[in-house]
Enzyme design. Sequence first.
Site, short mmCIF file in Angstrom:
data_model
loop_
_atom_site.label_atom_id
_atom_site.label_comp_id
_atom_site.label_asym_id
_atom_site.label_seq_id
_atom_site.Cartn_x
_atom_site.Cartn_y
_atom_site.Cartn_z
N GLY A 41 24.19 -5.19 37.32
CA GLY A 41 24.30 -6.56 37.81
C GLY A 41 23.86 -7.58 36.77
N ALA A 62 21.35 5.32 42.82
CA ALA A 62 21.11 6.71 42.44
C ALA A 62 22.09 7.56 43.23
CB ALA A 62 19.67 7.12 42.72
N SER A 90 33.55 2.11 36.06
CA SER A 90 33.44 3.40 36.75
C SER A 90 32.38 3.36 37.85
CB SER A 90 33.08 4.48 35.74
OG SER A 90 32.89 5.72 36.40
N ASN A 109 26.16 1.53 30.10
CA ASN A 109 25.91 2.09 31.43
C ASN A 109 24.65 1.41 31.99
OD1 ASN A 109 25.85 3.84 33.72
ND2 ASN A 109 26.88 5.40 32.50
N CYS A 147 24.73 8.75 32.13
CA CYS A 147 24.39 8.62 33.54
C CYS A 147 22.92 8.95 33.76
CB CYS A 147 25.25 9.53 34.41
SG CYS A 147 24.83 9.32 36.16
N GLY A 207 28.43 -4.86 32.00
CA GLY A 207 27.04 -5.08 32.39
C GLY A 207 26.85 -6.49 32.90
N GLY A 208 26.87 -6.66 34.22
CA GLY A 208 26.57 -7.96 34.80
C GLY A 208 27.67 -8.99 34.70
C1 LIG Z 1 27.19 2.41 42.43
C2 LIG Z 1 27.49 2.61 40.96
C3 LIG Z 1 28.06 3.81 40.55
C4 LIG Z 1 28.34 4.03 39.20
N1 LIG Z 1 28.93 5.20 38.82
C5 LIG Z 1 29.24 5.41 37.50
C6 LIG Z 1 29.92 6.60 37.08
O1 LIG Z 1 30.28 7.46 37.88
N2 LIG Z 1 30.17 6.77 35.74
C7 LIG Z 1 29.82 5.81 34.82
O2 LIG Z 1 30.07 6.00 33.64
N3 LIG Z 1 29.21 4.66 35.20
C8 LIG Z 1 28.91 4.45 36.52
N4 LIG Z 1 28.29 3.27 36.89
C9 LIG Z 1 27.94 2.26 35.87
C10 LIG Z 1 28.97 1.13 35.82
O3 LIG Z 1 30.25 1.61 35.47
C11 LIG Z 1 28.53 0.04 34.82
O4 LIG Z 1 28.42 0.61 33.54
C12 LIG Z 1 27.19 -0.57 35.19
O5 LIG Z 1 27.09 -0.74 36.58
C13 LIG Z 1 26.96 -1.93 34.53
O6 LIG Z 1 27.96 -2.86 34.89
P1 LIG Z 1 27.81 -3.94 36.09
O7 LIG Z 1 26.50 -4.63 35.87
O8 LIG Z 1 28.98 -4.84 35.93
O9 LIG Z 1 27.83 -3.17 37.37
C14 LIG Z 1 28.02 3.04 38.24
C15 LIG Z 1 27.45 1.83 38.68
C16 LIG Z 1 27.18 1.60 40.02
C17 LIG Z 1 26.57 0.29 40.43
#
Ligand SMILES: Cc1cc2nc3c(=O)[nH]c(=O)nc-3n(C[C@H](O)[C@H](O)[C@H](O)COP(=O)(O)O)c2cc1C
Lengths: 255, 307
Positions: B221, B74, B25, B196, B134, B247-248
């Site tokens: 990341g 943010a 998401s 998250n 969030c 997550g990452g």
């Molecule tokens: C720019 C951005 C916006 C995000 N918006 C949401 C959101 O609207 N709802 C949500 O549940 N998680 C949101 N996330 C969290 C991601 O879905 C994910 O849980 C988190 O980034 C960890 O995964 P990653 O390291 O692969 O990015 C957001 C992450 C990023 C980077």
Amino acid sequence: MKPIRLEAELLDARAVARQMVRLRLRVGPCAIRARPGQFVMLGPLAEGMDPFLNRPFSIHRLEGPEAWELLVAEVGRGTRMLARLEPSARLPVLGPLGSGFEPPAEGELLLVGGGAGVAPLFFLAEDQLARGRRVRLFYGASSADRLVGCEALAARGARVEICTDDGSAGFGGFVTARLEQALGDGSDWLAACGPEPMLRAVTGLARRFGLAAQVSLENRMACGTGACMGCSLLLAGGPRRVCVDGPVFDAREVF
Amino acid sequence: MVDLELDMRARIGRLELAKPVMTASGTFGFGEEYRSLVDLGALGAIVTKGISLRPRAGNPAPRIAETPCGMLNAVGLENPGLEAFLRDKLPGLREMGPAVVVNILGDTLEDYAALARALDGAGGVDALEVNISCPNVERGGLAFGTDPALAAEVAAAVRESTRLPVLVKLTPDVTDIAAVARAVAATGVDGLVCINTLRGMAIDPLSGRPRLGKVIGGLSGPAIRPVALRAVFEVAREVDTAVVGVGGIGCWQDAVEFLRAGAVAVQVGCATFRDPSAAVMVLRGLEDFLKGLGVRSCSQLVGAVEL
Ligand SMILES: Cc1cc2nc3c(=O)[nH]c(=O)nc-3n(C[C@H](O)[C@H](O)[C@H](O)COP(=O)(O)O)c2cc1C
Ligand SMILES: Cc1cc2nc3c(=O)[nH]c(=O)nc-3n(C[C@H](O)[C@H](O)[C@H](O)COP(=O)(O)OP(=O)(O)OC[C@H]3O[C@@H](n4cnc5c(N)ncnc54)[C@H](O)[C@@H]3O)c2cc1C
Ligand code: FES
């Protein structure tokens, strides 16, 4: 055109001014589909996960039918890495991205650039000159050794008004001061790209002299495609993503 | 010869995905942003940007800051709101192929329930992902996710308001994520999504200004991958509910780690910003790896960690 992602070949990386490099990237036949004002996301810049994010850069010029030129100011880690690349390096590119400038069909075009913000204005100027339009570029830099490409653009028929903060070349002072002296001579459209205070001042002048103005904005970006909402600005009309709703905006929307 | 086709299906309670890889998401918009760039049909599911009842403008710039092996965001849940989502985004999403998982966020219990009811009737939604984690909004979000009882209340409210499968997305910013997971799992939801972003911040040392307009944001990341993996491991060990890892994750090796830790499926988040095809590459690499292993189904790898 819809953006594509490809491995570009670096044809040339040349220092063109103090801490300014020009990258020439072979991207293939899609090169000529880009419009002035559009940008690309470059990266990943290195193997491994640092730097993590890709970097946005305006398309500075078309170079032949298959290459784009970027003008990169060395300001931090990523841009220093780009400046040190060797020719024939491969660089992932996503583009062309964002909206372009929309110059009117008639009249002289006034372009106002500050620092590396001049990058997309070269593409716009050359495109419009090739269509037989009159183009006048007000180009501001901190000093003479930061200026790029003025003679070449003048040789193509543009009127280039150089301004330097320290007076080492052209008009000594801010580009907006020089612009103010020149306004009111019949032009009714301008495009500007550069630091935010400059864009704000240019917008103020455009308003005062009754010109329509387009400004190209920068913001931190993650995706470049409109997916992350990371580059949105809270404008009077609501949140607008710089990467897809811009980077070129009607100045009245912004300031 | 018998066809030993590899079974990549992932079962998350009542939600069955053809492939165990989804987009996370907030990192994949509503799919349309990547239509020309990514083989969308290959993915198991697209998880939408978080949707709230009413449109939200989000936080002031800058919303993004790069950090070592990751980034802070943010964004503040900028989204078009439920009505515009149903009208402008859902029809396109339905056509893309992957399952459609709608991430929802409310300020109150009633908001969550209302979102769940509306999406239940919408058609073309395959599951809900409830964001109680969030870090970027004043109310709701994290406030619900850090208290096991409140988290369970939100989960139950959504569960009772829809027939759709319900996934609940947990925050790592708690002392005991297993306790939150237990409470939420007891409401009978279909899956738990871990994790998250982690709350974080960065300051420009020269100007003294925070790098995010909102000062504090969420870290994502590769920098958070060990935290996410640990969370998946602790939660999967604790509950029978299916766990989704996020997550990452940026390559198939990362996905294999999460499956081994106990996740039945994974989500790819901000790796997409580096390469729009990251999620598809994770999936293809995973498939090749499983074929090489000679297993019949992806699920055989789930929890396969030698302790
Ligand atoms: C720019 C951005 C916006 C995000 N918006 C949401 C959101 O609207 N709802 C949500 O549940 N998680 C949101 N996330 C969290 C991601 O879905 C994910 O849980 C988190 O980034 C960890 O995964 P990653 O390291 O692969 O990015 C957001 C992450 C990023 C980077
Ligand atoms: C649409 C657009 C077009 C641009 N065109 C050009 C151009 O033609 N020539 C040029 O020299 N620069 C241009 N920039 C700015 C350029 O992207 C930054 O200078 C560059 O990203 C800095 O990277 P760094 O690693 O050297 O700096 P660092 O400060 O180490 O970067 C850290 C992070 O901040 C981001 N960042 C830093 N400065 C900026 C900035 N001014 N705008 C957006 N993000 C920033 C980086 O992308 C990175 O995520 C453009 C920016 C945008 C948004
Ligand atoms: S950079 Fe992601 S929406 Fe603009």
